[in-house]
Design a protein around this motif. Structure first.
Motif, short mmCIF file in Angstrom:
data_model
loop_
_atom_site.label_atom_id
_atom_site.label_comp_id
_atom_site.label_asym_id
_atom_site.label_seq_id
_atom_site.Cartn_x
_atom_site.Cartn_y
_atom_site.Cartn_z
N ILE A 82 28.40 8.68 -4.92
CA ILE A 82 28.16 9.96 -5.56
C ILE A 82 26.72 10.02 -6.06
O ILE A 82 26.16 9.01 -6.49
N GLY A 83 26.10 11.18 -5.93
CA GLY A 83 24.77 11.38 -6.47
C GLY A 83 23.80 11.85 -5.41
O GLY A 83 24.17 12.20 -4.29
N ALA A 84 22.51 11.86 -5.78
CA ALA A 84 21.45 12.28 -4.87
C ALA A 84 20.25 11.38 -5.12
O ALA A 84 20.04 10.90 -6.23
N ALA A 85 19.48 11.15 -4.07
CA ALA A 85 18.31 10.29 -4.21
C ALA A 85 17.27 10.65 -3.17
O ALA A 85 17.59 11.10 -2.08
N GLY A 86 16.04 10.44 -3.53
CA GLY A 86 14.91 10.51 -2.61
C GLY A 86 14.31 9.12 -2.56
O GLY A 86 14.28 8.43 -3.58
N SER A 87 13.89 8.69 -1.41
CA SER A 87 13.41 7.32 -1.27
C SER A 87 12.12 7.24 -0.47
O SER A 87 11.95 7.96 0.50
N ARG A 88 11.26 6.34 -0.89
CA ARG A 88 10.21 5.85 0.00
C ARG A 88 10.92 4.75 0.76
O ARG A 88 11.71 3.99 0.21
N LEU A 89 10.65 4.66 2.03
CA LEU A 89 11.45 3.78 2.86
C LEU A 89 10.57 2.97 3.80
O LEU A 89 9.64 3.51 4.40
N MET A 90 10.86 1.69 3.88
CA MET A 90 10.28 0.82 4.91
C MET A 90 11.47 0.26 5.68
O MET A 90 12.41 -0.25 5.07
N VAL A 91 11.45 0.41 6.98
CA VAL A 91 12.52 -0.14 7.82
C VAL A 91 11.93 -1.27 8.64
O VAL A 91 10.98 -1.05 9.40
N LEU A 92 12.44 -2.48 8.47
CA LEU A 92 12.05 -3.59 9.34
C LEU A 92 12.82 -3.44 10.64
O LEU A 92 14.02 -3.22 10.63
N VAL A 93 12.11 -3.54 11.76
CA VAL A 93 12.68 -3.29 13.08
C VAL A 93 12.69 -4.62 13.84
O VAL A 93 11.64 -5.24 14.00
N TYR A 94 13.85 -5.03 14.32
CA TYR A 94 14.00 -6.31 15.02
C TYR A 94 14.45 -6.09 16.47
O TYR A 94 15.30 -5.25 16.73
N ASN A 95 13.86 -6.87 17.38
CA ASN A 95 14.26 -6.92 18.79
C ASN A 95 14.04 -5.59 19.51
O ASN A 95 14.78 -5.24 20.42
N VAL A 96 13.02 -4.85 19.11
CA VAL A 96 12.63 -3.60 19.78
C VAL A 96 11.19 -3.77 20.24
O VAL A 96 10.31 -4.08 19.46
N ARG A 97 10.95 -3.59 21.53
CA ARG A 97 9.60 -3.69 22.09
C ARG A 97 9.06 -2.34 22.55
O ARG A 97 7.87 -2.13 22.60
N ASP A 98 9.98 -1.42 22.90
CA ASP A 98 9.62 -0.10 23.40
C ASP A 98 10.20 0.93 22.43
O ASP A 98 11.38 0.83 22.07
N GLY A 108 0.81 -1.21 0.00
CA GLY A 108 0.00 0.00 0.00
C GLY A 108 0.85 1.26 0.00
O GLY A 108 0.49 2.28 -0.57
N PHE A 109 2.01 1.21 0.62
CA PHE A 109 2.89 2.36 0.76
C PHE A 109 3.72 2.61 -0.50
O PHE A 109 3.82 3.71 -0.98
N PHE A 110 4.34 1.54 -1.03
CA PHE A 110 5.23 1.67 -2.18
C PHE A 110 4.50 1.70 -3.52
O PHE A 110 4.98 2.28 -4.47
N GLY A 111 3.37 1.00 -3.62
CA GLY A 111 2.64 0.97 -4.87
C GLY A 111 3.14 -0.09 -5.83
O GLY A 111 3.22 -1.25 -5.49
N PRO A 151 16.62 -1.18 6.57
CA PRO A 151 15.98 -0.22 5.66
C PRO A 151 15.81 -0.82 4.26
O PRO A 151 16.75 -1.38 3.70
N ILE A 152 14.61 -0.69 3.73
CA ILE A 152 14.29 -1.09 2.36
C ILE A 152 13.93 0.19 1.63
O ILE A 152 12.98 0.87 2.00
N ARG A 153 14.70 0.52 0.59
CA ARG A 153 14.51 1.78 -0.12
C ARG A 153 14.05 1.55 -1.55
O ARG A 153 14.57 0.68 -2.24
N SER A 154 13.12 2.37 -1.97
CA SER A 154 12.73 2.46 -3.37
C SER A 154 13.15 3.84 -3.82
O SER A 154 12.56 4.84 -3.41
N GLY A 155 14.21 3.93 -4.61
CA GLY A 155 14.82 5.22 -4.90
C GLY A 155 14.34 5.89 -6.15
O GLY A 155 13.98 5.25 -7.13
N ILE A 156 14.35 7.22 -6.08
CA ILE A 156 14.13 8.07 -7.24
C ILE A 156 15.36 8.96 -7.32
O ILE A 156 15.73 9.59 -6.33
N GLY A 157 16.01 8.97 -8.46
CA GLY A 157 17.22 9.75 -8.61
C GLY A 157 18.34 8.86 -9.07
O GLY A 157 18.11 7.78 -9.60
#
Length: 167
Positions: A89-105, A21-24, A140-146
């Motif tokens: 080198i370069g520049a990028a903008g990303s939609r990002l999903m970060v999977l988080v492991y072993n964090v409860r708080d 739903g987020f990345f399309g 981090p999972i990135r879908s980059g533009i640039g």
């Protein structure tokens, strides 16, 4: 017990549904990256959906913001930033999903997470990195533009509020 661990973590289908739903339209690339992440690290305790921007000419920076989702808790706004150095080198903008492991708080998130990032951003590309801070892991999972090519080492620092200082 395994049943309790499953209740406190997200299944691949739950994460894929949120990401789709987020990345399309990149869902086939996302599916492959998620399969790899689940095979390597298992079920995450949370995930972040957000946006990130950055650039590099040997030394680089990244800045981002998003919503942290931990199982059974209300989503919380988080920010991140970080420097890098390497052949990048370069520049990028990303939609990002970060999977988080072993964090409860959510407070456990607000630290530096180091990793090695080798990436080639192209239109429609998807990439993932594993970053660690002790037993806590961010993927981090990135879908980059640039356009950004290279490999670098660096870290991301997660916080409650934004800052322009990459350190």
């Amino acid at each position: 017990p395994p049943a309790m661990a499953e209740q406190a973590t997200y299944s691949r289908d739950e994460v894929f549904s949120a990401g789709q739903g987020f990345f399309g339209k990149i869902s086939s690339g996302l599916a492959g990256v998620l399969d790899f992440a689940f095979q390597k690290a298992g079920r995450p305790s949370g995930y972040i959906l957000g946006d990130e921007g950055g650039g590099a000419f040997l030394a680089g920076v990244r800045y981002g913001q998003g919503l942290l989702h931990l199982k059974g808790q209300a989503p919380q706004k988080v920010y991140w930033r970080g420097p890098s150095i390497g052949y990048d080198i370069g520049a990028a903008g990303s939609r990002l999903m970060v999977l988080v492991y072993n964090v409860r708080d959510p407070e456990e998130m607000f630290a530096n997470f180091a990793g090695v990032d080798g990436s080639a951003y192209l239109v429609g590309g998807v990439g993932m990195t594993f970053m660690t801070n002790g037993k806590k892991v961010m993927a981090p999972i990135r879908s980059g533009i640039g356009l950004r090519f290279g490999a670098n080492i660096g870290y991301l620092k997660f916080s409650h509020k934004p800052s322009w200082n990459p350190f």
